[in-house]
Design a protein around this motif. Structure first.
Motif, mmCIF file in Angstrom:
data_model
loop_
_atom_site.group_PDB
_atom_site.id
_atom_site.type_symbol
_atom_site.label_atom_id
_atom_site.label_comp_id
_atom_site.label_asym_id
_atom_site.label_seq_id
_atom_site.Cartn_x
_atom_site.Cartn_y
_atom_site.Cartn_z
ATOM 1 N N LEU A 38 45.624 55.273 55.021
ATOM 2 C CA LEU A 38 44.885 54.277 53.703
ATOM 3 C C LEU A 38 44.176 53.534 53.328
ATOM 4 O O LEU A 38 43.809 53.137 53.374
ATOM 5 C CB LEU A 38 45.550 55.416 52.830
ATOM 6 C CG LEU A 38 45.294 57.150 52.165
ATOM 7 C CD1 LEU A 38 46.464 57.260 50.924
ATOM 8 C CD2 LEU A 38 43.607 57.022 51.995
ATOM 9 N N THR A 39 45.217 52.742 54.256
ATOM 10 C CA THR A 39 45.096 51.322 53.831
ATOM 11 C C THR A 39 44.649 50.701 55.192
ATOM 12 O O THR A 39 44.703 49.398 54.945
ATOM 13 C CB THR A 39 46.073 50.752 53.170
ATOM 14 O OG1 THR A 39 47.729 50.254 54.214
ATOM 15 C CG2 THR A 39 47.057 51.301 51.780
ATOM 16 N N SER A 40 44.391 51.221 56.172
ATOM 17 C CA SER A 40 44.325 50.548 57.286
ATOM 18 C C SER A 40 42.885 49.929 57.419
ATOM 19 O O SER A 40 42.528 48.585 58.199
ATOM 20 C CB SER A 40 45.064 51.127 58.132
ATOM 21 O OG SER A 40 43.755 52.895 58.164
ATOM 22 N N LYS A 41 41.980 50.636 56.423
ATOM 23 C CA LYS A 41 40.479 49.660 56.650
ATOM 24 C C LYS A 41 40.412 48.851 55.190
ATOM 25 O O LYS A 41 39.193 48.573 54.627
ATOM 26 C CB LYS A 41 39.644 50.365 56.619
ATOM 27 C CG LYS A 41 39.657 52.127 58.426
ATOM 28 C CD LYS A 41 38.698 53.162 58.329
ATOM 29 C CE LYS A 41 38.708 53.521 59.726
ATOM 30 N NZ LYS A 41 38.741 52.947 60.983
ATOM 31 N N TYR A 42 41.039 49.258 54.258
ATOM 32 C CA TYR A 42 41.120 47.684 53.033
ATOM 33 C C TYR A 42 40.580 46.356 53.739
ATOM 34 O O TYR A 42 41.458 45.696 54.701
ATOM 35 C CB TYR A 42 42.392 48.014 52.511
ATOM 36 C CG TYR A 42 42.343 46.753 51.802
ATOM 37 C CD1 TYR A 42 41.757 47.197 50.671
ATOM 38 C CD2 TYR A 42 42.887 46.393 51.720
ATOM 39 C CE1 TYR A 42 41.947 45.704 49.462
ATOM 40 C CE2 TYR A 42 43.424 44.874 50.875
ATOM 41 C CZ TYR A 42 42.740 44.909 49.924
ATOM 42 O OH TYR A 42 42.227 43.491 49.030
ATOM 43 N N VAL A 43 40.038 46.044 52.629
ATOM 44 C CA VAL A 43 39.741 44.749 53.098
ATOM 45 C C VAL A 43 39.216 44.367 51.768
ATOM 46 O O VAL A 43 38.336 44.497 51.271
ATOM 47 C CB VAL A 43 37.607 44.309 53.560
ATOM 48 C CG1 VAL A 43 37.792 43.139 54.028
ATOM 49 C CG2 VAL A 43 37.766 45.093 55.692
ATOM 50 N N ILE A 90 43.225 50.793 48.550
ATOM 51 C CA ILE A 90 42.643 51.118 49.615
ATOM 52 C C ILE A 90 40.927 51.417 49.267
ATOM 53 O O ILE A 90 40.793 50.740 48.566
ATOM 54 C CB ILE A 90 43.242 52.815 48.413
ATOM 55 C CG1 ILE A 90 45.028 52.937 48.472
ATOM 56 C CG2 ILE A 90 42.234 54.345 48.650
ATOM 57 C CD1 ILE A 90 45.010 54.161 47.208
ATOM 58 N N PRO A 91 40.455 51.550 50.301
ATOM 59 C CA PRO A 91 38.578 52.041 50.493
ATOM 60 C C PRO A 91 38.653 52.449 49.546
ATOM 61 O O PRO A 91 39.260 53.427 49.507
ATOM 62 C CB PRO A 91 38.395 51.900 52.263
ATOM 63 C CG PRO A 91 40.080 51.629 52.716
ATOM 64 C CD PRO A 91 41.288 52.219 51.487
ATOM 65 N N LYS A 92 37.254 52.476 49.024
ATOM 66 C CA LYS A 92 36.142 52.497 47.911
ATOM 67 C C LYS A 92 36.471 54.324 48.029
ATOM 68 O O LYS A 92 36.861 55.197 47.691
ATOM 69 C CB LYS A 92 34.982 52.542 48.668
ATOM 70 C CG LYS A 92 33.413 52.798 47.313
ATOM 71 C CD LYS A 92 32.463 52.542 47.570
ATOM 72 C CE LYS A 92 31.384 52.926 45.946
ATOM 73 N NZ LYS A 92 30.439 52.584 46.192
ATOM 74 N N MET A 93 36.105 55.080 48.964
ATOM 75 C CA MET A 93 35.289 56.164 49.903
ATOM 76 C C MET A 93 37.234 57.315 49.298
ATOM 77 O O MET A 93 37.511 57.931 48.758
ATOM 78 C CB MET A 93 35.449 56.961 50.743
ATOM 79 C CG MET A 93 33.613 56.501 50.842
ATOM 80 S SD MET A 93 32.829 56.989 49.939
ATOM 81 C CE MET A 93 32.480 58.845 50.092
ATOM 82 N N PRO A 94 38.024 56.839 50.121
ATOM 83 C CA PRO A 94 39.916 57.987 50.018
ATOM 84 C C PRO A 94 40.113 57.525 48.883
ATOM 85 O O PRO A 94 40.781 57.834 47.781
ATOM 86 C CB PRO A 94 40.517 56.726 50.676
ATOM 87 C CG PRO A 94 39.362 55.841 51.669
ATOM 88 C CD PRO A 94 38.042 56.201 51.074
#
Length: 618
Positions: free
Chosen positions: A410-415, A434-438
């Motif tokens: 879940l957090t791998s694409k967090y920026v 956590i990124p926006k869509m998830p």
């Protein structure tokens, strides 16, 4: 000072539990906790067969009298509600609505504590950066929201198991490179595991990981529980005494711990660990046994009796058989909604060797504590799948641990974004990483099913007792429930010492021939019209039970039954008569109807058609 990480889930659990009406999920939430406690404090009510001495062959053997003829349930969990009812009795407010509200407060505290220890466990297994997303996933879990605040035995079992894992000596973090840069982690640096073994540095990742980054000194902030093996064993033992579901988990973790200690520090150190664990287990088990003896005046060992009858004697299959893939095809998908994709990626990456993983999974953050947990949970679910009878809730104690596997994916694409400092919703997402869509999917997907399950589904089965207790349907002298066994609460909701009555039961074949055994429920539903014309108001029973029937020959003042039953009909004396017709002939009139949720979602066909109350008019 109450930690904010506990206070916040306590407030959330209160707001999403108390405003909603109490709904019905399983008989156990009433008959394995509230009813025994009410019976103990107030001296009236109903005790199911698990709370009574079981039949056994009087051979004089200790095993027969204390295990085979013991009792299936421990008083550990009901004793909490004994305390609640004692306080209500002492304050003389047990005749108020607090009789049903106060027990719900216990469930709220248990749920909040489970959230809090999920937060702490995430820090120990993944690092401090995982605590916030773990708390978010725990609070937004549909299964947690629906079941944790209930008086089911799986609720304290989930809490105690999560606490025990938090204090258990898991492997320490190996050094993790969180970016393709030597500035963050010195090349070739290693870290001692705390058990005398060095762990080699993990394979460098090409992506920045804001979860693994928090594990690098000096940024590491300890928010998890410190290792405390005696406390961990004690908590796990209490959970096992309540219900021995997590036995395989602790068996695997125990052998793994002994193996790690042996490898790193030798046989003497592993022997010391085994002695400490054995002493903690024995003392805790003895304390739990003493508690049961205090409540019953009888020496018995419910966890062992539970295993003997449900597993060795296979009594659990009486309540329905499932295939060995039940937990894979039903339990896990239901427990992990809507985290399936992220959880599967995280779990597979921790379970499968690196050489067999796709490149995208190899690069995922998968520290050794999380990988050990993956192996232990897999072993546990595999063992539980061997049982012929499975239910979703049997895996609930593993859910806090299972949620952690979704975090790396879940957090791998967090920026991080500078907007996170100025806008509330951005700062909340930034806090959870956590990124926006998830984030929005996990937050909003459970809302509709949660509102339905906690407002409508099974609500009439609880509300009908509240309506009767409040006297809105007239004076209730006696009450009979002609519905599948344990379809409604009993005296824990009615709280009426002068009330006579009974409901259909479905006790398993213990001490009798299983081939000829039939329950009251099966007798009744085989031919309800014949029963009403020839047996009622006595309960349906086998011949051997007739002498033990204590029901009054006088018709009960009120009947409870599901609407589905009313349309059933039989040909009597050449004339087709329905249940509704026969009830009218007996002098009853319908005075209340409650919608109980969509019929297609009921777990039994006999619970369709809403719930009705009939009152004796003539």
């Amino acid at each position: 000072m109450v930690p904010l990480s506990f206070l916040f889930p306590l407030i959330v659990r209160t707001l999403i539990t108390l405003p909603f009406p109490q709904t019905y999920f399983q008989p156990d939430e009433f008959y394995q906790a509230l009813e025994p406690a009410h019976h103990y404090v107030f001296g009236y009510g109903y005790l199911t067969w698990e709370w009574r001495d079981l039949p056994y062959a009087p051979s004089g053997l200790w095993w027969e009298s204390h295990i085979v003829g013991g009792r299936m349930r421990s008083w550990i969990w009901p004793s909490i509600f004994v305390g609640v009812y004692k306080v209500l009795q002492w304050l003389k407010v047990d005749k108020t609505e607090l009789i049903v509200i106060a027990p719900r407060l216990v469930g709220i505290v248990v749920a909040a504590l489970t959230d809090y220890y999920t937060y702490k466990l995430a820090s120990k297994v993944l690092g401090p950066g995982a605590s916030a997303p773990a708390l978010f996933l725990s609070l937004t879990s549909l299964f947690n929201a629906h079941l944790l605040p209930r008086a089911l035995s799986t609720s304290p079992e989930s809490l105690l198991t999560t606490m025990a894992l938090c204090y258990f000596p898991l492997p320490a973090f190996s050094k993790v490179t969180v970016a393709a840069s030597d500035s963050l982690v010195p090349a070739g640096e290693k870290k001692n595991t705390g058990e005398g073994c060095d762990t080699p540095m993990s394979k460098p990742s090409l992506k920045m990981s804001y979860i693994a980054m928090d594990r690098i000194p000096p940024h590491f902030t300890q928010v998890s529980c410190s290792d405390n093996l005696p406390l961990s064993i004690a908590l796990a033992t209490v959970a096992l005494c309540i219900r021995p579901t997590t036995g395989p988990l602790w068996t695997y973790l125990g052998f793994d711990l002994i193996g790690r200690i042996w490898k790193c520090s030798g046989a003497s150190a592993s022997l010391k660990v085994m002695i400490i664990a054995a002493l903690s287990l024995t003392m805790t088990f003895a304390t739990c046994t003493l508690l049961d003896y205090t409540y019953t005046g009888r020496l018995y060992f419910p966890a062992i009796t539970f295993i003997h009858h449900n597993i060795v004697q296979n009594v659990s299959a009486f309540y329905g058989s499932t295939n060995h893939f039940y937990h894979l095809t039903q339990s896990l998908p239901i427990l992990l909604f809507p985290l399936w994709y992220w959880w599967l990626r995280g779990f597979v990456s921790c379970l499968v060797p690196s050489t067999l993983l796709a490149s995208g999974l190899v690069e995922m953050d998968r520290p050794e504590p999380l990988r050990l947990l993956a192996r232990a949970v897999t072993f546990s679910i595999a063992v539980l799948s061997l049982s012929p009878h499975s239910e979703w809730r049997f895996l609930h104690p593993f859910l806090p641990s299972l949620l952690l596997f979704a975090i790396p994916s879940l957090t791998s694409k967090y920026v991080p974004s500078v907007l996170g400092c100025y806008r509330f919703i951005h700062s909340l997402r930034q806090y959870t990483r956590i990124p926006k869509m998830p984030f929005y999917l996990v937050l909003f997907a459970p809302i509709v099913p949660f509102v339905y399950l906690n407002t409508f589904h099974g609500s009439a089965q609880v509300e009908v007792m509240n309506v009767l207790r409040r006297g809105r349907l007239g004076s209730v002298q006696s009450l009979v429930v002609l519905a599948p066994c344990h379809s409604v609460p009993w005296q824990s909701s009615l709280h009426s010492p002068d009330l006579g009555g009974w409901f259909l039961t479905c006790e398993p074949p213990i001490g009798v021939n299983s081939d000829s055994h039939r329950t009251q429920q099966s007798f009744f539903y085989q031919s309800p019209i014949t029963y009403l014309t020839e047996v009622f108001p006595y309960p349906p029973a086998q011949l051997r039970d007739i002498a033990n029937i204590t029901a009054s020959p006088i018709k009960p003042s009120h009947l409870i039954l599901f609407g589905e039953l009313l349309d059933r009909s039989e040909v009597i004396s050449g004339k087709r008569i329905s249940v509704q017709d026969e009830l009218t002939n007996l002098g009853y009139k319908q005075i209340w109807y409650g919608w109980n949720g969509f019929d297609m979602l009921q777990d039994e066909d006999e619970r369709r058609g809403g719930l009705t109350v009939w009152r004796l008019i003539t």
